[in-house]
Scaffold this motif. Structure first.
Motif, PDB file in Angstrom:
ATOM      1  N   VAL A 191       0.848  -1.195   0.000  1.00  0.00           N
ATOM      2  CA  VAL A 191       0.000   0.000   0.000  1.00  0.00           C
ATOM      3  C   VAL A 191       0.886   1.249   0.000  1.00  0.00           C
ATOM      4  O   VAL A 191       1.793   1.381   0.810  1.00  0.00           O
ATOM      5  CB  VAL A 191      -0.927   0.011   1.228  1.00  0.00           C
ATOM      6  N   GLY A 192       0.622   2.154  -0.942  1.00  0.00           N
ATOM      7  CA  GLY A 192       1.370   3.396  -1.028  1.00  0.00           C
ATOM      8  C   GLY A 192       2.586   3.349  -1.923  1.00  0.00           C
ATOM      9  O   GLY A 192       3.189   4.395  -2.193  1.00  0.00           O
ATOM     10  N   ASP A 193       2.973   2.171  -2.417  1.00  0.00           N
ATOM     11  CA  ASP A 193       4.136   2.085  -3.308  1.00  0.00           C
ATOM     12  C   ASP A 193       3.873   2.851  -4.598  1.00  0.00           C
ATOM     13  O   ASP A 193       2.784   2.791  -5.166  1.00  0.00           O
ATOM     14  CB  ASP A 193       4.449   0.624  -3.646  1.00  0.00           C
ATOM     15  N   ARG A 194       4.901   3.578  -5.079  1.00  0.00           N
ATOM     16  CA  ARG A 194       4.777   4.302  -6.340  1.00  0.00           C
ATOM     17  C   ARG A 194       4.876   3.329  -7.510  1.00  0.00           C
ATOM     18  O   ARG A 194       5.715   2.434  -7.507  1.00  0.00           O
ATOM     19  CB  ARG A 194       5.859   5.367  -6.467  1.00  0.00           C
ATOM     20  N   ILE A 195       4.021   3.533  -8.502  1.00  0.00           N
ATOM     21  CA  ILE A 195       4.053   2.649  -9.672  1.00  0.00           C
ATOM     22  C   ILE A 195       4.357   3.412 -10.957  1.00  0.00           C
ATOM     23  O   ILE A 195       5.021   2.877 -11.848  1.00  0.00           O
ATOM     24  CB  ILE A 195       2.732   1.878  -9.814  1.00  0.00           C
ATOM     25  N   VAL A 196       3.880   4.649 -11.062  1.00  0.00           N
ATOM     26  CA  VAL A 196       4.071   5.448 -12.268  1.00  0.00           C
ATOM     27  C   VAL A 196       4.179   6.915 -11.860  1.00  0.00           C
ATOM     28  O   VAL A 196       3.501   7.355 -10.927  1.00  0.00           O
ATOM     29  CB  VAL A 196       2.881   5.269 -13.254  1.00  0.00           C
ATOM     30  N   THR A 197       5.048   7.658 -12.539  1.00  0.00           N
ATOM     31  CA  THR A 197       5.114   9.105 -12.369  1.00  0.00           C
ATOM     32  C   THR A 197       4.488   9.763 -13.589  1.00  0.00           C
ATOM     33  O   THR A 197       4.925   9.523 -14.718  1.00  0.00           O
ATOM     34  CB  THR A 197       6.562   9.596 -12.204  1.00  0.00           C
ATOM     35  N   LEU A 198       3.453  10.577 -13.351  1.00  0.00           N
ATOM     36  CA  LEU A 198       2.747  11.266 -14.436  1.00  0.00           C
ATOM     37  C   LEU A 198       3.044  12.759 -14.366  1.00  0.00           C
ATOM     38  O   LEU A 198       3.197  13.318 -13.278  1.00  0.00           O
ATOM     39  CB  LEU A 198       1.236  11.063 -14.325  1.00  0.00           C
ATOM     40  N   VAL A 199       3.106  13.397 -15.543  1.00  0.00           N
ATOM     41  CA  VAL A 199       3.268  14.844 -15.604  1.00  0.00           C
ATOM     42  C   VAL A 199       2.215  15.418 -16.546  1.00  0.00           C
ATOM     43  O   VAL A 199       1.849  14.795 -17.532  1.00  0.00           O
ATOM     44  CB  VAL A 199       4.677  15.252 -16.088  1.00  0.00           C
ATOM     45  N   ARG A 200       1.719  16.586 -16.189  1.00  0.00           N
ATOM     46  CA  ARG A 200       0.823  17.330 -17.077  1.00  0.00           C
ATOM     47  C   ARG A 200       1.589  18.526 -17.611  1.00  0.00           C
ATOM     48  O   ARG A 200       2.058  19.366 -16.836  1.00  0.00           O
ATOM     49  CB  ARG A 200      -0.430  17.782 -16.341  1.00  0.00           C
ATOM     50  N   THR A 201       1.728  18.612 -18.930  1.00  0.00           N
ATOM     51  CA  THR A 201       2.580  19.625 -19.552  1.00  0.00           C
ATOM     52  C   THR A 201       1.802  20.658 -20.341  1.00  0.00           C
ATOM     53  O   THR A 201       2.374  21.400 -21.145  1.00  0.00           O
ATOM     54  CB  THR A 201       3.603  18.950 -20.480  1.00  0.00           C
ATOM     55  N   ASP A 202       0.513  20.731 -20.164  1.00  0.00           N
ATOM     56  CA  ASP A 202      -0.287  21.786 -20.775  1.00  0.00           C
ATOM     57  C   ASP A 202      -1.300  22.298 -19.753  1.00  0.00           C
ATOM     58  O   ASP A 202      -2.262  21.593 -19.430  1.00  0.00           O
ATOM     59  CB  ASP A 202      -1.014  21.279 -22.021  1.00  0.00           C
ATOM     60  N   PRO A 203      -1.079  23.499 -19.214  1.00  0.00           N
ATOM     61  CA  PRO A 203       0.034  24.394 -19.541  1.00  0.00           C
ATOM     62  C   PRO A 203       1.292  24.043 -18.755  1.00  0.00           C
ATOM     63  O   PRO A 203       1.240  23.252 -17.812  1.00  0.00           O
ATOM     64  CB  PRO A 203      -0.508  25.751 -19.098  1.00  0.00           C
ATOM     65  N   LEU A 204       2.409  24.663 -19.181  1.00  0.00           N
ATOM     66  CA  LEU A 204       3.632  24.619 -18.390  1.00  0.00           C
ATOM     67  C   LEU A 204       3.675  25.857 -17.498  1.00  0.00           C
ATOM     68  O   LEU A 204       2.902  26.803 -17.672  1.00  0.00           O
ATOM     69  CB  LEU A 204       4.855  24.585 -19.298  1.00  0.00           C
ATOM     70  N   ARG A 205       4.599  25.837 -16.553  1.00  0.00           N
ATOM     71  CA  ARG A 205       4.785  27.003 -15.685  1.00  0.00           C
ATOM     72  C   ARG A 205       6.234  27.464 -15.780  1.00  0.00           C
ATOM     73  O   ARG A 205       7.154  26.665 -15.576  1.00  0.00           O
ATOM     74  CB  ARG A 205       4.472  26.666 -14.227  1.00  0.00           C
ATOM     75  N   PHE A 206       6.420  28.739 -16.139  1.00  0.00           N
ATOM     76  CA  PHE A 206       7.752  29.320 -15.989  1.00  0.00           C
ATOM     77  C   PHE A 206       7.908  29.731 -14.530  1.00  0.00           C
ATOM     78  O   PHE A 206       7.091  30.483 -13.997  1.00  0.00           O
ATOM     79  CB  PHE A 206       7.938  30.535 -16.895  1.00  0.00           C
ATOM     80  N   ARG A 207       8.944  29.255 -13.896  1.00  0.00           N
ATOM     81  CA  ARG A 207       9.178  29.555 -12.482  1.00  0.00           C
ATOM     82  C   ARG A 207      10.498  30.309 -12.357  1.00  0.00           C
ATOM     83  O   ARG A 207      11.567  29.778 -12.693  1.00  0.00           O
ATOM     84  CB  ARG A 207       9.211  28.270 -11.657  1.00  0.00           C
ATOM     85  N   GLY A 208      10.405  31.536 -11.923  1.00  0.00           N
ATOM     86  CA  GLY A 208      11.593  32.360 -11.754  1.00  0.00           C
ATOM     87  C   GLY A 208      11.542  33.112 -10.438  1.00  0.00           C
ATOM     88  O   GLY A 208      10.648  32.902  -9.612  1.00  0.00           O
ATOM     89  N   SER A 209      12.487  34.014 -10.249  1.00  0.00           N
ATOM     90  CA  SER A 209      12.543  34.788  -9.006  1.00  0.00           C
ATOM     91  C   SER A 209      13.104  36.169  -9.295  1.00  0.00           C
ATOM     92  O   SER A 209      13.835  36.370 -10.279  1.00  0.00           O
ATOM     93  CB  SER A 209      13.391  34.073  -7.945  1.00  0.00           C
TER      94      SER A 209
END
Length: 344
Positions: A191-209
């Motif tokens: 229980v709780g083991d990771r099986i797949v990593t998913l990403v959503r790429t629409d939209p993307l985020r520009f992250r700056g400072s």
């Protein structure tokens, strides 16, 4: 003086809108893996399926226990448990009938005792029988209530078992791409083991400072000109999120700007440079780039006064394609050499 929108420059990367390490809610053996790295997935579609046999057997077991509990109080298959009254269960009705019989016997015994037909001891036996019947009825009623409550427990067990059966198929929580697959058929997962990593790429985020001294100038909705590494044309986006606090180590304020990526032109991790327009109405004193010369670490222009040119040290600001910002050393209306290299 010329229009010179105030711009803050920042560097950052494009990050995914969502990154999820999808795990399993139940333990079991991996039977099927439907996806691999780079695959497009849609919300609700299966990613991995565990062996369902044990989960199905558990469902069958608790459903049989539920049927047994319903039969114990005389519930028909189509009858809802909410409609069942404890007084109507067969054991309670049986004890009710026996109690009614003893109550009738007691009434007759009272008449016979008043006529002197039966003795006091015989009358006491009849009274005791009536009290026993009443107690047995109360016991049957409590038992019926307990069995009805047990039906609720069995129903919950059935719902949990069916939920575990459904969770044997791990599905995608959102539309996206498979970034990493972490299991293979035959693996046993907890229980709780990771099986797949998913990403959503629409939209993307520009992250700056931005530095601390520009933090108060940043606001939601400000225009951001984004130059992405490897992309010729800059993008124009807007500031969509601002951190509520500065990072203590760097004394900078983090912000984000959403970048539309429906055609998947951009990938996460790309480096980008941003220009944030914090005051589009600003003006500044501007000179041509050719007018400024550098010597011995200082910047100078040749200022003309009464027909004579002499060196004038200046403090410059931002450099853009249409000129250089002068922060101090000149005033509007001063005459300078357009080509500083002509001074001597």
């Amino acid at each position: 003086l010329q229009p010179w929108p105030m711009i803050i420059r920042s560097q950052g990367v494009l990050v995914a809108d969502e990154v999820s390490s999808v795990g399993t809610k139940v333990a079991g053996s991996v039977a099927k893996v439907y996806v691999d790295i780079g695959d497009v997935v849609h919300a609700g579609k299966p990613l991995v399926e565990l062996d369902r046999d044990e989960f199905q057997l558990h469902v069958d077991q608790v459903e049989a226990q539920l049927a047994q509990a319903r039969s114990a109080v005389g519930l028909k298959p189509e009858q809802a448990v909410e409609s069942m009254q404890p007084e109507n269960s067969p054991p309670v009705r049986q004890e009710q009938a026996l109690w009614d019989e003893t109550k009738a016997s007691l009434e007759r015994a009272k008449d016979l005792q008043s006529q002197g037909v039966i003795t006091a001891s015989e009358f006491d036996v009849i009274v005791a029988n009536e009290r026993v019947a009443e107690a047995r009825y109360a016991g049957a009623l409590n038992a019926a209530r307990e069995k009805i409550a047990l039906i609720g427990v069995r129903q919950t067990e059935v719902a949990l078992a069916r939920d575990r059966l459904r969770n044997a198929a791990i599905v995608a929580p959102f539309d996206g791409f498979v970034q990493q697959r972490l299991v293979a058929p035959g693996d046993f997962v907890q229980v709780g083991d990771r099986i797949v990593t998913l990403v959503r790429t629409d939209p993307l985020r520009f992250r700056g400072s931005v530095p601390e001294h520009h933090a108060q100038s940043l606001a939601i909705g400000q225009e951001v000109r984004l130059q992405i590494e490897g992309i010729a044309e800059p993008l124009t986006v807007q500031v969509t999120r601002i951190s509520p606090s500065l990072e203590q180590a760097s004394r900078s304020l983090m912000f984000e700007a959403e970048v539309a990526n429906s055609d998947q032109q951009f990938r996460t991790g790309l480096f980008a440079e941003a220009e944030i327009v914090v005051n589009p109405q600003a003006v500044a004193l501007i000179v041509p780039q050719s007018a400024v010369v550098e010597f011995a670490g200082s910047e100078k222009v040749w200022k003309v006064v009464d027909g004579l040119a002499s060196e004038q040290e200046v403090l410059t600001g931002q450099r853009r394609s249409r000129g250089i910002e002068i922060l101090s050393g000149l005033a509007a209306g001063d005459v300078i050499l357009n080509d500083g290299s002509q001074g001597s």
